[in-house]
Design an enzyme around this catalytic site. Structure first.
Site, PDB file in Angstrom:
ATOM      1  CB  VAL A  80      -1.130  -0.014   1.249  1.00  0.00           C
ATOM      2  CG1 VAL A  80      -1.432   0.998   1.509  1.00  0.00           C
ATOM      3  CG2 VAL A  80      -2.359  -1.475   1.391  1.00  0.00           C
ATOM      4  CG  LEU A  89      -7.196   2.088   1.867  1.00  0.00           C
ATOM      5  CD1 LEU A  89      -5.941   2.694   1.213  1.00  0.00           C
ATOM      6  CD2 LEU A  89      -8.353   1.242   1.325  1.00  0.00           C
ATOM      7  N   GLY A  90      -4.429  -2.355   3.891  1.00  0.00           N
ATOM      8  CA  GLY A  90      -4.001  -3.844   3.031  1.00  0.00           C
ATOM      9  C   GLY A  90      -5.095  -4.624   3.719  1.00  0.00           C
ATOM     10  CD  GLU A 112       9.796 -17.987   1.667  1.00  0.00           C
ATOM     11  OE1 GLU A 112       9.283 -18.840   1.235  1.00  0.00           O
ATOM     12  OE2 GLU A 112      10.687 -16.587   1.381  1.00  0.00           O
ATOM     13  CE1 TYR A 124       0.352 -11.052   4.740  1.00  0.00           C
ATOM     14  CE2 TYR A 124       2.355 -11.134   5.726  1.00  0.00           C
ATOM     15  CZ  TYR A 124       1.816 -10.847   4.232  1.00  0.00           C
ATOM     16  OH  TYR A 124       2.598 -10.089   3.545  1.00  0.00           O
TER      17      TYR A 124
HETATM   18  C1  LIG Z   1       1.946  -4.539   5.274  1.00  0.00           C
HETATM   19  C2  LIG Z   1       1.140  -3.371   4.286  1.00  0.00           C
HETATM   20  C3  LIG Z   1       0.357  -3.434   3.310  1.00  0.00           C
HETATM   21  C4  LIG Z   1      -0.356  -3.169   5.214  1.00  0.00           C
HETATM   22  O1  LIG Z   1      -0.828  -1.992   4.207  1.00  0.00           O
HETATM   23  P1  LIG Z   1      -1.962  -0.925   5.706  1.00  0.00           P
HETATM   24  O2  LIG Z   1      -2.872   0.081   4.652  1.00  0.00           O
HETATM   25  O3  LIG Z   1      -1.185  -0.067   6.135  1.00  0.00           O
HETATM   26  O4  LIG Z   1      -2.186  -2.163   6.569  1.00  0.00           O
HETATM   27  P2  LIG Z   1      -4.300  -1.982   7.212  1.00  0.00           P
HETATM   28  O5  LIG Z   1      -4.192  -0.587   7.507  1.00  0.00           O
HETATM   29  O6  LIG Z   1      -5.205  -2.145   6.390  1.00  0.00           O
HETATM   30  O7  LIG Z   1      -3.426  -2.535   8.672  1.00  0.00           O
HETATM   31  C5  LIG Z   1      -4.185  -4.163   8.544  1.00  0.00           C
HETATM   32  C6  LIG Z   1      -3.758  -5.208   9.975  1.00  0.00           C
HETATM   33  O8  LIG Z   1      -2.545  -5.147   9.826  1.00  0.00           O
HETATM   34  C7  LIG Z   1      -1.937  -3.973  11.182  1.00  0.00           C
HETATM   35  N1  LIG Z   1      -0.811  -3.495  11.026  1.00  0.00           N
HETATM   36  C8  LIG Z   1      -0.484  -2.297  10.303  1.00  0.00           C
HETATM   37  N2  LIG Z   1       0.361  -1.331   9.998  1.00  0.00           N
HETATM   38  C9  LIG Z   1       0.713  -1.947  11.170  1.00  0.00           C
HETATM   39  C10 LIG Z   1       2.155  -1.187  11.808  1.00  0.00           C
HETATM   40  N3  LIG Z   1       3.108  -0.576  12.281  1.00  0.00           N
HETATM   41  N4  LIG Z   1       2.250  -2.654  13.249  1.00  0.00           N
HETATM   42  C11 LIG Z   1       1.503  -3.739  13.434  1.00  0.00           C
HETATM   43  N5  LIG Z   1       0.432  -3.988  13.234  1.00  0.00           N
HETATM   44  C12 LIG Z   1       0.359  -3.467  11.822  1.00  0.00           C
HETATM   45  C13 LIG Z   1      -2.996  -4.528  11.850  1.00  0.00           C
HETATM   46  O9  LIG Z   1      -3.244  -5.374  12.735  1.00  0.00           O
HETATM   47  C14 LIG Z   1      -3.969  -4.016  11.032  1.00  0.00           C
HETATM   48  O10 LIG Z   1      -4.452  -3.626  12.033  1.00  0.00           O
HETATM   49  P3  LIG Z   1      -6.014  -2.965  12.747  1.00  0.00           P
HETATM   50  O11 LIG Z   1      -5.209  -1.712  12.600  1.00  0.00           O
HETATM   51  O12 LIG Z   1      -6.987  -3.309  12.662  1.00  0.00           O
HETATM   52  O13 LIG Z   1      -4.848  -3.251  14.312  1.00  0.00           O
HETATM   53  C15 LIG Z   1       1.497  -1.861   4.990  1.00  0.00           C
HETATM   54  O14 LIG Z   1       2.391  -1.615   5.552  1.00  0.00           O
HETATM   55  C16 LIG Z   1       2.983  -2.141   3.208  1.00  0.00           C
HETATM   56  O15 LIG Z   1       2.427  -1.491   2.164  1.00  0.00           O
HETATM   57  N6  LIG Z   1       4.143  -2.793   4.130  1.00  0.00           N
HETATM   58  C17 LIG Z   1       5.133  -2.414   2.520  1.00  0.00           C
HETATM   59  C18 LIG Z   1       5.351  -3.610   1.754  1.00  0.00           C
HETATM   60  C19 LIG Z   1       5.105  -4.405   2.624  1.00  0.00           C
HETATM   61  O16 LIG Z   1       6.428  -4.825   3.635  1.00  0.00           O
HETATM   62  N7  LIG Z   1       4.554  -6.140   2.435  1.00  0.00           N
HETATM   63  C20 LIG Z   1       4.800  -7.275   2.553  1.00  0.00           C
HETATM   64  C21 LIG Z   1       5.768  -7.863   2.194  1.00  0.00           C
HETATM   65  S1  LIG Z   1       5.884  -9.719   2.600  1.00  0.00           S
END
Ligand SMILES: CC(C)(COP(=O)(O)OP(=O)(O)OC[C@H]1O[C@@H](n2cnc3c(N)ncnc32)[C@H](O)[C@@H]1OP(=O)(O)O)[C@@H](O)C(=O)NCCC(=O)NCCS
Length: 156
Positions: A80, A89-90, A112, A124
Protein backbone atom coordinates in the site's frame (compact mmCIF):
# COMPACT_ATOMS: atom_id res chain seq x y z
CA UNK A 1 -9.34 -3.81 -18.56
CA UNK A 2 -11.27 -6.18 -16.33
CA UNK A 3 -12.76 -4.72 -13.16
CA UNK A 4 -13.09 -7.42 -10.51
CA UNK A 5 -15.08 -5.63 -7.84
CA UNK A 6 -16.04 -2.28 -6.47
CA UNK A 7 -15.72 -2.48 -2.69
CA UNK A 8 -17.20 0.93 -1.99
CA UNK A 9 -17.65 4.29 -3.65
CA UNK A 10 -14.48 5.35 -5.48
CA UNK A 11 -12.59 2.13 -4.62
CA UNK A 12 -11.97 -0.26 -7.49
CA UNK A 13 -10.03 -3.52 -7.69
CA UNK A 14 -8.88 -4.36 -11.20
CA UNK A 15 -6.49 -6.48 -13.19
CA UNK A 16 -2.81 -5.50 -13.36
CA UNK A 17 -1.34 -5.03 -16.82
CA UNK A 18 2.18 -4.31 -18.06
CA UNK A 19 1.22 -0.63 -18.38
CA UNK A 20 0.82 -0.47 -14.58
CA UNK A 21 4.39 -1.55 -13.82
CA UNK A 22 5.99 1.93 -13.56
CA UNK A 23 3.33 3.08 -11.07
CA UNK A 24 3.52 -0.19 -9.12
CA UNK A 25 7.28 0.11 -8.93
CA UNK A 26 7.06 3.70 -7.62
CA UNK A 27 4.78 2.53 -4.79
CA UNK A 28 7.07 -0.42 -4.09
CA UNK A 29 10.14 1.85 -3.89
CA UNK A 30 8.34 4.21 -1.51
CA UNK A 31 6.82 1.50 0.71
CA UNK A 32 9.29 -1.33 0.87
CA UNK A 33 12.84 -1.02 2.21
CA UNK A 34 13.68 -4.14 0.18
CA UNK A 35 11.76 -3.41 -3.02
CA UNK A 36 11.10 -5.73 -5.93
CA UNK A 37 13.01 -4.70 -9.05
CA UNK A 38 11.02 -3.90 -12.19
CA UNK A 39 11.95 -7.33 -13.56
CA UNK A 40 10.10 -9.04 -10.70
CA UNK A 41 6.91 -7.22 -11.67
CA UNK A 42 7.47 -8.09 -15.33
CA UNK A 43 7.96 -11.79 -14.62
CA UNK A 44 4.91 -11.97 -12.34
CA UNK A 45 2.23 -11.27 -14.91
CA UNK A 46 2.06 -14.72 -16.51
CA UNK A 47 -0.62 -17.41 -16.46
CA UNK A 48 -0.56 -18.79 -12.92
CA UNK A 49 -0.49 -15.37 -11.25
CA UNK A 50 -3.61 -13.84 -9.77
CA UNK A 51 -2.86 -10.15 -9.27
CA UNK A 52 -4.84 -7.01 -8.87
CA UNK A 53 -4.48 -3.35 -8.04
CA UNK A 54 -6.51 -1.06 -5.82
CA UNK A 55 -7.49 2.22 -7.42
CA UNK A 56 -9.16 5.02 -5.50
CA UNK A 57 -10.38 8.10 -7.33
CA UNK A 58 -8.32 7.06 -10.38
CA UNK A 59 -5.12 6.81 -8.33
CA UNK A 60 -3.27 3.50 -7.97
CA UNK A 61 -2.94 2.97 -4.21
CA UNK A 62 -1.90 -0.63 -3.69
CA UNK A 63 -1.55 -4.08 -5.16
CA UNK A 64 -1.37 -7.81 -4.57
CA UNK A 65 0.64 -10.46 -6.43
CA UNK A 66 -0.34 -14.06 -5.82
CA UNK A 67 0.29 -17.34 -7.63
CA UNK A 68 -2.13 -20.26 -7.69
CA UNK A 69 -0.90 -23.81 -8.34
CA UNK A 70 -3.61 -26.46 -8.10
CA UNK A 71 -5.37 -25.84 -4.77
CA UNK A 72 -2.54 -23.89 -3.16
CA UNK A 73 -1.69 -20.21 -3.44
CA UNK A 74 1.34 -18.16 -2.52
CA UNK A 75 1.20 -14.46 -1.72
CA UNK A 76 4.32 -12.89 -3.24
CA UNK A 77 3.66 -9.24 -2.64
CA UNK A 78 1.12 -6.96 -1.01
CA UNK A 79 1.79 -3.26 -0.82
CA UNK A 80 0.00 0.00 0.00
CA UNK A 81 1.28 3.47 -0.86
CA UNK A 82 2.83 4.83 2.39
CA UNK A 83 0.63 7.95 2.14
CA UNK A 84 -2.41 5.68 2.47
CA UNK A 85 -1.20 3.12 5.00
CA UNK A 86 -2.94 2.62 8.32
CA UNK A 87 -6.38 3.26 6.81
CA UNK A 88 -7.48 -0.35 6.44
CA UNK A 89 -6.54 -0.66 2.76
CA UNK A 90 -4.12 -3.55 3.35
CA UNK A 91 -7.03 -5.33 5.02
CA UNK A 92 -9.25 -4.60 1.99
CA UNK A 93 -6.64 -6.04 -0.39
CA UNK A 94 -6.11 -9.19 1.67
CA UNK A 95 -9.80 -9.66 2.38
CA UNK A 96 -10.54 -9.60 -1.34
CA UNK A 97 -7.72 -12.03 -2.08
CA UNK A 98 -8.93 -14.49 0.55
CA UNK A 99 -12.53 -14.27 -0.72
CA UNK A 100 -11.46 -14.80 -4.33
CA UNK A 101 -9.16 -17.72 -3.50
CA UNK A 102 -11.90 -19.35 -1.42
CA UNK A 103 -14.30 -19.00 -4.36
CA UNK A 104 -11.67 -20.70 -6.55
CA UNK A 105 -11.54 -23.67 -4.10
CA UNK A 106 -7.98 -22.84 -3.06
CA UNK A 107 -7.35 -24.54 0.29
CA UNK A 108 -4.11 -22.95 1.54
CA UNK A 109 -2.50 -19.52 1.20
CA UNK A 110 1.23 -19.42 1.95
CA UNK A 111 3.72 -16.56 2.25
CA UNK A 112 7.18 -15.63 3.50
CA UNK A 113 7.82 -12.45 5.45
CA UNK A 114 10.80 -10.83 7.14
CA UNK A 115 10.75 -11.31 10.90
CA UNK A 116 11.22 -7.52 11.29
CA UNK A 117 8.16 -6.65 9.17
CA UNK A 118 5.75 -6.15 12.07
CA UNK A 119 3.15 -4.29 9.96
CA UNK A 120 2.84 -7.18 7.52
CA UNK A 121 2.94 -9.86 10.24
CA UNK A 122 0.25 -7.92 12.15
CA UNK A 123 -1.90 -7.82 9.01
CA UNK A 124 -1.46 -11.55 8.35
CA UNK A 125 -2.14 -12.55 11.96
CA UNK A 126 -5.29 -10.45 11.92
CA UNK A 127 -6.62 -12.72 9.16
CA UNK A 128 -5.66 -15.90 11.00
CA UNK A 129 -2.34 -16.74 9.37
CA UNK A 130 -0.02 -18.71 11.62
CA UNK A 131 3.74 -19.03 11.48
CA UNK A 132 4.43 -22.66 10.59
CA UNK A 133 8.19 -22.47 10.14
CA UNK A 134 11.17 -20.12 10.40
CA UNK A 135 14.05 -19.98 7.92
CA UNK A 136 17.02 -18.66 9.94
CA UNK A 137 19.02 -15.83 8.34
CA UNK A 138 17.08 -16.17 5.09
CA UNK A 139 16.95 -12.49 4.09
CA UNK A 140 19.83 -10.03 3.87
CA UNK A 141 19.50 -6.80 5.82
CA UNK A 142 21.68 -3.94 7.09
CA UNK A 143 22.81 -6.05 10.05
CA UNK A 144 23.67 -9.02 7.84
CA UNK A 145 20.67 -11.30 7.78
CA UNK A 146 17.27 -11.89 9.32
CA UNK A 147 14.85 -14.79 9.60
CA UNK A 148 11.96 -15.52 7.26
CA UNK A 149 8.64 -16.46 8.81
CA UNK A 150 6.75 -18.99 6.70
CA UNK A 151 3.06 -18.34 7.30
CA UNK A 152 -0.03 -20.20 6.17
CA UNK A 153 -3.76 -19.57 6.20
CA UNK A 154 -5.96 -22.64 5.78
CA UNK A 155 -8.93 -21.47 3.73
CA UNK A 156 -11.15 -24.54 3.83
C1 LIG B 1 1.80 -4.45 5.18
C2 LIG B 1 0.97 -3.33 4.54
C3 LIG B 1 0.44 -3.81 3.18
C4 LIG B 1 -0.23 -3.00 5.46
O1 LIG B 1 -1.04 -2.05 4.78
P1 LIG B 1 -1.96 -0.99 5.57
O2 LIG B 1 -2.92 -0.43 4.59
O3 LIG B 1 -1.11 -0.03 6.31
O4 LIG B 1 -2.70 -1.96 6.61
P2 LIG B 1 -4.10 -1.70 7.31
O5 LIG B 1 -4.27 -0.25 7.63
O6 LIG B 1 -5.17 -2.37 6.54
O7 LIG B 1 -3.88 -2.49 8.69
C5 LIG B 1 -4.19 -3.86 8.73
C6 LIG B 1 -3.62 -4.51 9.98
O8 LIG B 1 -2.22 -4.65 9.84
C7 LIG B 1 -1.61 -4.49 11.11
N1 LIG B 1 -0.69 -3.36 11.02
C8 LIG B 1 -0.67 -2.37 10.09
N2 LIG B 1 0.35 -1.54 10.32
C9 LIG B 1 0.98 -2.03 11.42
C10 LIG B 1 2.14 -1.65 12.13
N3 LIG B 1 2.86 -0.57 11.79
N4 LIG B 1 2.53 -2.42 13.18
C11 LIG B 1 1.83 -3.50 13.55
N5 LIG B 1 0.72 -3.93 12.89
C12 LIG B 1 0.32 -3.19 11.86
C13 LIG B 1 -2.72 -4.27 12.12
O9 LIG B 1 -3.12 -5.53 12.64
C14 LIG B 1 -3.82 -3.70 11.26
O10 LIG B 1 -5.09 -3.96 11.72
P3 LIG B 1 -5.77 -2.98 12.84
O11 LIG B 1 -5.44 -1.57 12.44
O12 LIG B 1 -7.21 -3.26 12.75
O13 LIG B 1 -5.12 -3.39 14.11
C15 LIG B 1 1.81 -2.02 4.40
O14 LIG B 1 2.45 -1.75 5.65
C16 LIG B 1 2.88 -2.08 3.32
O15 LIG B 1 2.59 -1.82 2.15
N6 LIG B 1 4.14 -2.39 3.69
C17 LIG B 1 5.27 -2.39 2.73
C18 LIG B 1 5.23 -3.60 1.83
C19 LIG B 1 5.35 -4.89 2.64
O16 LIG B 1 6.13 -5.00 3.56
N7 LIG B 1 4.54 -5.90 2.22
C20 LIG B 1 4.55 -7.21 2.83
C21 LIG B 1 5.60 -8.07 2.20
S1 LIG B 1 5.60 -9.72 2.92
Amino acid sequence: MAVFATAECGMIFSEITVADIPALHQIELAANPYPWPVTAFQSSLSGLYFNYKLVIDNQLIGFVFCKIVADQAELFNICVNPNHQGKGLGKQLLQKLIADLTAKQVTELWLEVRASNQAAIGLYERFGFSCVDIRPNYYRNAQGAEDAHIMCLYLI
